[in-house]
Scaffold this motif. Structure first.
Motif, mmCIF file in Angstrom:
data_model
loop_
_atom_site.group_PDB
_atom_site.id
_atom_site.type_symbol
_atom_site.label_atom_id
_atom_site.label_comp_id
_atom_site.label_asym_id
_atom_site.label_seq_id
_atom_site.Cartn_x
_atom_site.Cartn_y
_atom_site.Cartn_z
ATOM 1 N N UNK A 1 -35.771 -33.853 -61.785
ATOM 2 C CA UNK A 1 -36.851 -34.308 -60.912
ATOM 3 C C UNK A 1 -37.272 -33.171 -59.980
ATOM 4 N N UNK A 2 -36.291 -32.485 -59.410
ATOM 5 C CA UNK A 2 -36.593 -31.367 -58.515
ATOM 6 C C UNK A 2 -37.321 -30.254 -59.264
ATOM 7 N N UNK A 3 -36.871 -29.945 -60.470
ATOM 8 C CA UNK A 3 -37.486 -28.888 -61.271
ATOM 9 C C UNK A 3 -38.956 -29.182 -61.542
ATOM 10 N N UNK A 4 -39.299 -30.442 -61.692
ATOM 11 C CA UNK A 4 -40.672 -30.815 -62.023
ATOM 12 C C UNK A 4 -41.507 -31.182 -60.794
ATOM 13 N N UNK A 5 -40.983 -30.997 -59.595
ATOM 14 C CA UNK A 5 -41.671 -31.459 -58.392
ATOM 15 C C UNK A 5 -43.023 -30.787 -58.170
ATOM 16 N N UNK A 6 -43.204 -29.572 -58.655
ATOM 17 C CA UNK A 6 -44.508 -28.915 -58.466
ATOM 18 C C UNK A 6 -45.616 -29.691 -59.173
ATOM 19 N N UNK A 7 -45.279 -30.342 -60.274
ATOM 20 C CA UNK A 7 -46.263 -31.163 -60.986
ATOM 21 C C UNK A 7 -46.673 -32.341 -60.120
ATOM 22 N N UNK A 8 -45.710 -32.974 -59.491
ATOM 23 C CA UNK A 8 -46.007 -34.190 -58.719
ATOM 24 C C UNK A 8 -46.850 -33.885 -57.499
ATOM 25 N N UNK A 9 -46.616 -32.763 -56.872
ATOM 26 C CA UNK A 9 -47.432 -32.413 -55.709
ATOM 27 C C UNK A 9 -48.900 -32.245 -56.081
ATOM 28 N N UNK A 10 -49.163 -31.879 -57.334
ATOM 29 C CA UNK A 10 -50.540 -31.665 -57.774
ATOM 30 C C UNK A 10 -51.269 -32.971 -58.098
ATOM 31 N N UNK A 11 -50.546 -34.015 -58.496
ATOM 32 C CA UNK A 11 -51.227 -35.216 -58.993
ATOM 33 C C UNK A 11 -50.918 -36.502 -58.240
ATOM 34 N N UNK A 12 -49.963 -36.493 -57.357
ATOM 35 C CA UNK A 12 -49.506 -37.766 -56.810
ATOM 36 C C UNK A 12 -49.881 -38.003 -55.362
ATOM 37 N N UNK A 13 -49.837 -39.261 -55.038
ATOM 38 C CA UNK A 13 -49.883 -39.689 -53.652
ATOM 39 C C UNK A 13 -48.453 -39.908 -53.182
#
Length: 72
Positions: free
Chosen positions: A54-66
């Motif tokens: 989850x931490x490794x992929x966190x940059x993706x979430x910052x781009x698309x999530x609320x």
């Protein structure tokens, strides 16, 4: 690899095994909200997997999530 589908859990588990055999990892991350909210960057993401993935992929979430909801 990030799987944002709403596939059944068995399909996601099969995909994870296939991805891992290729030397990569899979993060299960279905999306919630509407297409309009997606366009506005206001998606909710339910991120599944161990904490390191989850931490490794966190940059993706910052781009698309609320809001990103870690789910174990």
């Amino acid at each position: 690899m990030v799987d944002c589908s709403t596939a059944n859990p068995e399909a996601t588990e099969r995909l994870a095994k296939t991805v891992e055999r290729q030397g990569a990892i899979l993060v299960d991350a279905p999306l919630a909200r509407t297409p309009r909210e997606a366009k506005d960057g206001r998606l909710n993401v339910m991120v599944g997997g161990d904490a390191s993935r989850v931490k490794l992929s966190s940059c993706v979430w910052r781009a698309v999530e609320r809001v990103a909801y870690p789910v174990d």
